[in-house]
Design a protein around this motif. Structure first.
Motif, PDB file in Angstrom:
ATOM      1  N   ALA A   9     -31.600   7.962  -3.891  1.00  0.00           N
ATOM      2  CA  ALA A   9     -31.841   6.977  -2.839  1.00  0.00           C
ATOM      3  C   ALA A   9     -33.205   7.192  -2.195  1.00  0.00           C
ATOM      4  N   LEU A  10     -33.574   8.443  -1.978  1.00  0.00           N
ATOM      5  CA  LEU A  10     -34.870   8.746  -1.376  1.00  0.00           C
ATOM      6  C   LEU A  10     -36.004   8.358  -2.322  1.00  0.00           C
ATOM      7  N   TRP A  11     -35.797   8.532  -3.616  1.00  0.00           N
ATOM      8  CA  TRP A  11     -36.788   8.125  -4.616  1.00  0.00           C
ATOM      9  C   TRP A  11     -37.060   6.627  -4.508  1.00  0.00           C
ATOM     10  N   GLU A  12     -35.990   5.850  -4.338  1.00  0.00           N
ATOM     11  CA  GLU A  12     -36.128   4.396  -4.266  1.00  0.00           C
ATOM     12  C   GLU A  12     -36.605   3.926  -2.902  1.00  0.00           C
ATOM     13  N   HIS A  13     -36.437   4.768  -1.885  1.00  0.00           N
ATOM     14  CA  HIS A  13     -36.832   4.393  -0.520  1.00  0.00           C
ATOM     15  C   HIS A  13     -37.617   5.538   0.131  1.00  0.00           C
ATOM     16  N   PRO A  14     -38.833   5.805  -0.371  1.00  0.00           N
ATOM     17  CA  PRO A  14     -39.621   6.909   0.189  1.00  0.00           C
ATOM     18  C   PRO A  14     -40.030   6.688   1.637  1.00  0.00           C
ATOM     19  N   GLU A  15     -39.860   5.452   2.119  1.00  0.00           N
ATOM     20  CA  GLU A  15     -40.188   5.172   3.526  1.00  0.00           C
ATOM     21  C   GLU A  15     -39.123   5.699   4.480  1.00  0.00           C
ATOM     22  N   VAL A  16     -37.953   6.083   3.951  1.00  0.00           N
ATOM     23  CA  VAL A  16     -36.852   6.562   4.798  1.00  0.00           C
ATOM     24  C   VAL A  16     -37.150   7.982   5.267  1.00  0.00           C
ATOM     25  N   GLU A  17     -37.220   8.168   6.567  1.00  0.00           N
ATOM     26  CA  GLU A  17     -37.471   9.494   7.138  1.00  0.00           C
ATOM     27  C   GLU A  17     -36.168  10.255   7.363  1.00  0.00           C
ATOM     28  N   ASN A  18     -35.218   9.593   8.019  1.00  0.00           N
ATOM     29  CA  ASN A  18     -33.943  10.222   8.350  1.00  0.00           C
ATOM     30  C   ASN A  18     -32.807   9.294   7.943  1.00  0.00           C
ATOM     31  N   ALA A  19     -31.808   9.850   7.260  1.00  0.00           N
ATOM     32  CA  ALA A  19     -30.717   9.008   6.768  1.00  0.00           C
ATOM     33  C   ALA A  19     -29.486   9.854   6.492  1.00  0.00           C
ATOM     34  N   ALA A  20     -28.349   9.177   6.424  1.00  0.00           N
ATOM     35  CA  ALA A  20     -27.104   9.780   5.954  1.00  0.00           C
ATOM     36  C   ALA A  20     -26.584   8.933   4.819  1.00  0.00           C
ATOM     37  N   LEU A  21     -26.194   9.572   3.732  1.00  0.00           N
ATOM     38  CA  LEU A  21     -25.674   8.852   2.574  1.00  0.00           C
ATOM     39  C   LEU A  21     -24.174   9.086   2.459  1.00  0.00           C
ATOM     40  N   PHE A  22     -23.428   7.980   2.353  1.00  0.00           N
ATOM     41  CA  PHE A  22     -21.993   8.021   2.116  1.00  0.00           C
ATOM     42  C   PHE A  22     -21.758   7.636   0.657  1.00  0.00           C
ATOM     43  N   LEU A  23     -21.282   8.584  -0.144  1.00  0.00           N
ATOM     44  CA  LEU A  23     -21.007   8.348  -1.553  1.00  0.00           C
ATOM     45  C   LEU A  23     -19.521   8.013  -1.696  1.00  0.00           C
ATOM     46  N   LEU A  24     -19.232   6.721  -1.815  1.00  0.00           N
ATOM     47  CA  LEU A  24     -17.851   6.234  -1.786  1.00  0.00           C
ATOM     48  C   LEU A  24     -17.287   6.161  -3.196  1.00  0.00           C
TER      49      LEU A  24
ATOM     50  N   GLY B   4     -21.042  13.177   0.739  1.00  0.00           N
ATOM     51  CA  GLY B   4     -22.016  12.894   1.786  1.00  0.00           C
ATOM     52  C   GLY B   4     -23.243  13.759   1.659  1.00  0.00           C
ATOM     53  N   ALA B   5     -24.347  13.274   2.168  1.00  0.00           N
ATOM     54  CA  ALA B   5     -25.592  14.033   2.182  1.00  0.00           C
ATOM     55  C   ALA B   5     -26.472  13.506   3.299  1.00  0.00           C
ATOM     56  N   LEU B   6     -27.331  14.367   3.793  1.00  0.00           N
ATOM     57  CA  LEU B   6     -28.258  13.997   4.861  1.00  0.00           C
ATOM     58  C   LEU B   6     -29.693  14.088   4.363  1.00  0.00           C
ATOM     59  N   ILE B   7     -30.527  13.242   4.912  1.00  0.00           N
ATOM     60  CA  ILE B   7     -31.968  13.275   4.662  1.00  0.00           C
ATOM     61  C   ILE B   7     -32.657  13.447   6.005  1.00  0.00           C
ATOM     62  N   PHE B   8     -33.436  14.497   6.133  1.00  0.00           N
ATOM     63  CA  PHE B   8     -34.214  14.745   7.349  1.00  0.00           C
ATOM     64  C   PHE B   8     -35.688  14.862   6.983  1.00  0.00           C
ATOM     65  N   ASN B   9     -36.530  14.200   7.750  1.00  0.00           N
ATOM     66  CA  ASN B   9     -37.981  14.288   7.534  1.00  0.00           C
ATOM     67  C   ASN B   9     -38.357  14.032   6.078  1.00  0.00           C
ATOM     68  N   ASN B  10     -37.745  12.976   5.486  1.00  0.00           N
ATOM     69  CA  ASN B  10     -38.090  12.531   4.141  1.00  0.00           C
ATOM     70  C   ASN B  10     -37.717  13.552   3.066  1.00  0.00           C
ATOM     71  N   THR B  11     -36.714  14.405   3.369  1.00  0.00           N
ATOM     72  CA  THR B  11     -36.305  15.457   2.448  1.00  0.00           C
ATOM     73  C   THR B  11     -34.786  15.587   2.459  1.00  0.00           C
ATOM     74  N   VAL B  12     -34.189  15.767   1.285  1.00  0.00           N
ATOM     75  CA  VAL B  12     -32.755  16.020   1.217  1.00  0.00           C
ATOM     76  C   VAL B  12     -32.440  17.320   1.937  1.00  0.00           C
ATOM     77  N   HIS B  13     -31.428  17.278   2.803  1.00  0.00           N
ATOM     78  CA  HIS B  13     -31.037  18.463   3.575  1.00  0.00           C
ATOM     79  C   HIS B  13     -29.971  19.237   2.810  1.00  0.00           C
ATOM     80  N   TYR B  14     -30.228  20.523   2.559  1.00  0.00           N
ATOM     81  CA  TYR B  14     -29.285  21.354   1.810  1.00  0.00           C
ATOM     82  C   TYR B  14     -28.473  22.280   2.714  1.00  0.00           C
ATOM     83  N   GLY B  15     -29.074  22.747   3.814  1.00  0.00           N
ATOM     84  CA  GLY B  15     -28.387  23.695   4.677  1.00  0.00           C
ATOM     85  C   GLY B  15     -28.611  25.119   4.218  1.00  0.00           C
ATOM     86  N   ASN B  16     -28.236  26.075   5.063  1.00  0.00           N
ATOM     87  CA  ASN B  16     -28.472  27.484   4.756  1.00  0.00           C
ATOM     88  C   ASN B  16     -27.710  27.946   3.519  1.00  0.00           C
ATOM     89  N   ALA B  17     -26.490  27.437   3.329  1.00  0.00           N
ATOM     90  CA  ALA B  17     -25.662  27.842   2.192  1.00  0.00           C
ATOM     91  C   ALA B  17     -25.356  26.642   1.287  1.00  0.00           C
TER      92      ALA B  17
END
Length: 428
Positions: A204-219, A225-238
């Motif tokens: 989704a980020l590849w297709e929408h590089p203009e997106v800075e912050n987002a939440a993806l719901f994979l239905l 689910g996944a989060l995008i912060f500052n134009n980057t997929v958020h993985y978390g510490n673990a």
């Protein structure tokens, strides 16, 4: 796991640096003539000319045709040869696998679904390898020498490191502790392993590089689910960041596979909807849109949207950004459903989602697949399950483009440090 030979400009010759910069510029700005490339890169025309010739010889770029004349002979523009390299993406599911191939633009070349029930036995991986090999062999445009690798996405939290990626939590498929090294034994091409939701977010980020912050719901069959912060997929510490599917959305006492109760997964997965409706997904939506739809089905769908809106409301307060809806259920959602979701999410909500009329969304970088629809902060991506396989493959394309510092996405976890590519040393 041995990573690809890392390219950085400090260990390249000036000629190689110029070549890489030229390729990156053409990738980001297709159809430019030599004079304009010379101006953009502050290089002499002779330097541009020699590097264009080399890139043409290597097959990395191709002429894109003559351009409008501004006086004198018409100039030739150049674009990348998108089929110079390709990547294979595989989405491993409970009953089948989705296989796709993408080019250097991240666009779909071919795709196929194969019926293959998941198993922890090594025979499953051997069969999967056979199916992938057959997929490659059935498409003349795919050549093993040009394929960067095979990127697999699977349900389960995948921990990625330089030594050996592994599934660290995998209750759905009972695939906990599946390792990349175990997978690699069955494939000739280098492999990489990803969490399905993170792969979908990457797509989704590849297709929408203009997106800075987002939440993806994979239905999908199960919610992801996944989060995008500052134009980057958020993985978390673990690598556990963005587990939207385990937000609490009710108090009916439904037990989730995670061991908790009343998670979004219990109410908004494809499995949950089909169980409550006692109908396959297609039959449910066919009846839902009939003039004389049973009230019970209408109420069930309204309940589905209510539960989904509760999670959207919670997540939107955290990210203050775009909500991306995708996966198997996404193609069935209507503009009316999106409008209702926004309204439900904004009930008793001081920090409401943006409301607007529905507008079609043209993709910024990808030309494959259907168009999308946006209603306020809600973006509907109707790729279906294929978004996971696409995202997995695009991880490899992104890593290859990183060789030239042309990668569209700067990913902190999936890059040349952790992804092995099918490349002869220093041959790109």
């Amino acid at each position: 796991m041995a990573a690809s030979p890392v390219l950085s400009f400090h260990n390249l010759s000036i000629k190689e640096i110029n070549r890489h910069k030229l390729f990156a510029t053409i990738y980001r700005n297709p159809n430019l003539p030599k004079l304009r490339l010379s101006q953009l890169l502050d290089m002499s025309l002779s330097t541009i000319d020699s590097n264009v010739k080399r890139l043409l010889t290597e097959g990395l770029i191709v002429p894109s045709g003559t351009l409008e004349s501004t006086g004198g002979r018409k100039a030739t523009g150049y674009t990348i040869n998108a089929r110079h390299k390709s990547a294979i993406g595989v989405f491993i599911r409970a009953e089948s696998a989705l296989i796709c191939a993408v080019d250097l633009n991240g666009d779909l070349i071919a795709s196929q679904e194969v019926l293959l029930p998941y198993s922890k036995e090594s025979s499953y991986l051997e069969r999967l390898s056979t199916e992938v090999s057959a997929f490659i062999g059935n498409h003349a445009e795919l050549h093993s020498g040009s394929i960067l690798g095979i990127s697999l996405a699977i349900q389960g939290i995948v921990t990625i490191d330089e030594d050996d990626s592994r599934v660290s939590y995998g209750k759905i498929l009972d695939n906990q502790q599946l390792t990349l090294s175990a997978i690699q034994k069955h494939f000739k091409l280098p492999c990489t392993l990803h969490h399905d939701s993170k792969a979908a977010a990457f797509a989704a980020l590849w297709e929408h590089p203009e997106v800075e912050n987002a939440a993806l719901f994979l239905l999908n069959d199960n919610v992801g689910g996944a989060l995008i912060f500052n134009n980057t997929v958020h993985y978390g510490n673990a690598f556990q960041g963005g587990l939207i599917e385990h937000l609490t959305v009710d108090h009916q006492g439904r037990l989730c596979y995670c061991g908790d109760y009343d998670c979004l997964e219990c109410y908004c997965s494809k499995r949950a909807l089909e169980h409550e409706a006692k109908l396959p997904l297609t039959d449910f939506f066919t009846k839902l849109h009939e003039p004389e739809c049973p009230e019970s089905l209408q109420q069930l769908w309204h309940s589905y949207l209510e539960h989904l809106s509760i999670a959207i409301r919670q997540v939107h307060k955290m990210i203050d950004g775009t909500i991306i809806l995708t996966g198997a259920l996404a193609p069935y959602l209507t503009v009316g459903d999106l409008t209702e979701l926004v309204a439900l999410s904004n009930e008793h909500n001081a920090f409401s989602l943006t409301q607007s009329t529905a507008v079609p969304v043209a993709r910024t970088t990808s030309t494959s697949g259907p168009h999308e629809t946006q209603v306020g902060d809600l973006l509907l991506s109707v790729n279906g399950d294929s978004i996971v396989a696409l995202g997995a493959a695009r991880y490899l394309i992104n890593a290859y483009l990183e060789c030239f510092e042309a990668n569209p996405i700067s990913d902190p976890k999936c890059n040349l440090g952790t992804i092995t590519l099918n490349l002869p040393e220093n041959k790109y």
